[in-house]
Design a protein around this motif. Structure first.
Motif, PDB file in Angstrom:
ATOM      1  N   GLY A 111       0.820  -1.209   0.000  1.00 30.07           N
ATOM      2  CA  GLY A 111       0.000   0.000   0.000  1.00 30.07           C
ATOM      3  C   GLY A 111       0.853   1.258   0.000  1.00 30.07           C
ATOM      4  N   PHE A 112       1.892   1.284   0.842  1.00 26.65           N
ATOM      5  CA  PHE A 112       2.775   2.455   0.879  1.00 26.65           C
ATOM      6  C   PHE A 112       3.523   2.626  -0.439  1.00 26.65           C
ATOM      7  N   GLN A 113       3.933   1.530  -1.055  1.00 22.30           N
ATOM      8  CA  GLN A 113       4.637   1.609  -2.333  1.00 22.30           C
ATOM      9  C   GLN A 113       3.741   2.164  -3.437  1.00 22.30           C
ATOM     10  N   LEU A 114       2.449   1.912  -3.323  1.00 23.90           N
ATOM     11  CA  LEU A 114       1.501   2.420  -4.314  1.00 23.90           C
ATOM     12  C   LEU A 114       1.155   3.888  -4.100  1.00 23.90           C
ATOM     13  N   GLY A 115       1.540   4.433  -2.937  1.00 27.38           N
ATOM     14  CA  GLY A 115       1.309   5.858  -2.711  1.00 27.38           C
ATOM     15  C   GLY A 115       0.417   6.195  -1.539  1.00 27.38           C
ATOM     16  N   ALA A 116      -0.047   5.204  -0.785  1.00 25.06           N
ATOM     17  CA  ALA A 116      -0.860   5.493   0.398  1.00 25.06           C
ATOM     18  C   ALA A 116       0.000   6.186   1.454  1.00 25.06           C
ATOM     19  N   VAL A 117      -0.649   7.005   2.273  1.00 24.19           N
ATOM     20  CA  VAL A 117       0.094   7.742   3.300  1.00 24.19           C
ATOM     21  C   VAL A 117      -0.113   7.152   4.694  1.00 24.19           C
TER      22      VAL A 117
END
Length: 431
Positions: A111-117
């Motif tokens: 999720g973080f790699q996809l851009g979630a904060v």
């Protein structure tokens, strides 16, 4: 999954940051819970039951400040939805917070790699949800503020560079004019006497020839060797050429003096045509023919303009930057062509002025290679340049933009198509 709902009064004394929250979850109960306590906390909540519907909702002009996105949804799951959001320039800056019961580290990392904060775990804990939302919105506001401050600092930096550049240029022009003025005045003043004295000597020689037509053989040989008749005829032409040259230097010195005096502070009534002519005179060496190309022609079509209230030095700087830019564009277009090819289609700069209502319009166009729409959108940005390293700082057009729009409340724009040259249009109010 059904969310647990703690006591809503727990947050009755909180003052969260207001904003629009898009909640995306396929479970209507979760959406109802989120909508209920976020609405009570002064947030406007938009709801979407799937990733596809969330993307459709974002097609409106108004965008949310934050997106709460469920991971496990049928069809387009949260990961794919997030990936699409971050790949679209319109939505990529909206913070995405995942909602999930997944506790695996790999899922969070994905999720973080996809851009979630951030992540919010289910079942929801209202205090945690609100704190995380407030935290992300604060970060977004601070980021936007930082970007604005950075733009303001860059603008200030450009203005400081512009001020220093104009001051240095004025000092240099004044220094050159001062150093050249005295010797050229000395030469120009003495040319008058030289011309007079030479004419008297020539008249004396002709008088001598008239009364002594048959000089000794030695003198005749000397006259033939030196081609005396041609020498006497050409001598006056040489002096006239020297006079033209000194007059030209004096014109340049005068233009440099005007260019320097124009740096004085305060608005004044100025003649734009005079400013253009002074600029062309200073740049004249770049317009002349050389071994690589014919001369660049300047076609002027001046309208009947009144004096306008402006900072003359700054307006001269604008003309200097734009005309020099036109010359650069033409030379760049011609650099891989031979002399004959260039002669068939020589460089031309058109300068047009006219008065429309209370606005003075000045157009400067070249027949260079032109630029694309993408470059046009960035051409007035500070430090942006299409020139090779060492040939441009990216400040000339940015400075021109600041001078026209900020200092004179005017407008400057450009129109171009690749292969069809580039035209700058300046609009200045008379007062």
């Amino acid at each position: 999954m059904r969310a647990t709902v703690p006591n809503q009064n727990y947050f009755s004394d909180r003052t969260p940051i207001k904003g629009i929250i898009l909640a995306v979850d396929d479970n209507p109960n979760n959406l109802q819970v989120l909508s209920s306590f976020l609405d009570n906390s002064s947030f406007e909540v938009w709801a979407a039951r799937s990733g596809e519907k969330a993307l459709q909702r974002l097609e409106n002009d108004l965008l949310p400040d934050l997106i709460l996105l469920d991971v496990m949804m049928p069809g387009m799951d949260g990961f794919e939805t997030c990936q699409r959001l971050k790949s679209d320039q319109r939505f990529c800056d909206i913070p995405v917070v995942f909602m999930t019961a997944l506790s695996e580290t790999a899922d969070k990392v994905k999720g973080f790699q996809l851009g979630a904060v951030d992540y919010i775990t289910k079942p929801f804990q209202h205090e945690e949800v609100l704190v995380r939302i407030e935290h992300q919105l604060k970060l977004r506001h601070l980021t936007a503020s930082l970007i604005a401050k950075n733009a303001e600092l860059q603008k200030t930096q450009t203005q400081l560079i512009q001020t220093e550049k104009i001051a240095s240029l004025g000092q240099m022009a004044a220094g050159i004019a001062h150093e050249v003025n005295n010797p050229i005045n000395f030469i120009s003043g003495n040319l008058t006497f030289v011309q007079k004295y030479v004419q008297e000597v020539v008249d004396l020689l002709y008088l001598y020839q008239q009364h002594f037509p048959n000089p000794p053989a030695e003198i005749k040989d000397a006259i033939n060797r030196t081609e005396l008749t041609y020498l006497l005829d050409d001598l006056s032409n040489v002096i006239k050429s020297m006079r033209v040259g000194t007059d030209r230097v004096q014109e340049i010195v005068s233009s440099l003096n005007k260019f320097s005096r124009n740096r004085e502070t305060g608005k004044k009534l100025a003649n734009l045509h005079e400013a253009i002519e002074n600029t062309l005179l200073i740049l004249g060496h770049r317009l002349k023919a050389n071994s690589e190309r014919p001369a660049i022609e300047v076609v002027k079509k001046y309208g009947n303009l009144p004096l306008i209230e402006c900072y003359p030095g700054e307006i001269s700087q604008v003309f200097m930057n734009l005309i020099a830019n036109a010359i650069d564009a033409i030379e760049e277009t011609q650099k891989n062509q031979n002399y004959c090819d260039i002669a068939e289609n020589p460089g031309v700069i058109h300068i047009t002025t006219e008065l429309i209502g209370e606005q003075v319009i000045c157009k400067i166009a070249d027949n260079g290679a032109g630029i694309s729409e993408e470059i046009q959108s960035q051409i007035f940005n500070a430090f942006y340049t299409t020139k090779p390293i060492g040939k441009g700082t990216g400040l000339g057009l940015s400075i021109a933009y600041q001078i026209v729009t900020v200092n004179h409340h005017g407008k400057i724009s450009c129109h171009s198509q690749p292969g069809a040259g580039l035209e700058f249009i300046i609009e200045l109010p008379i007062n």
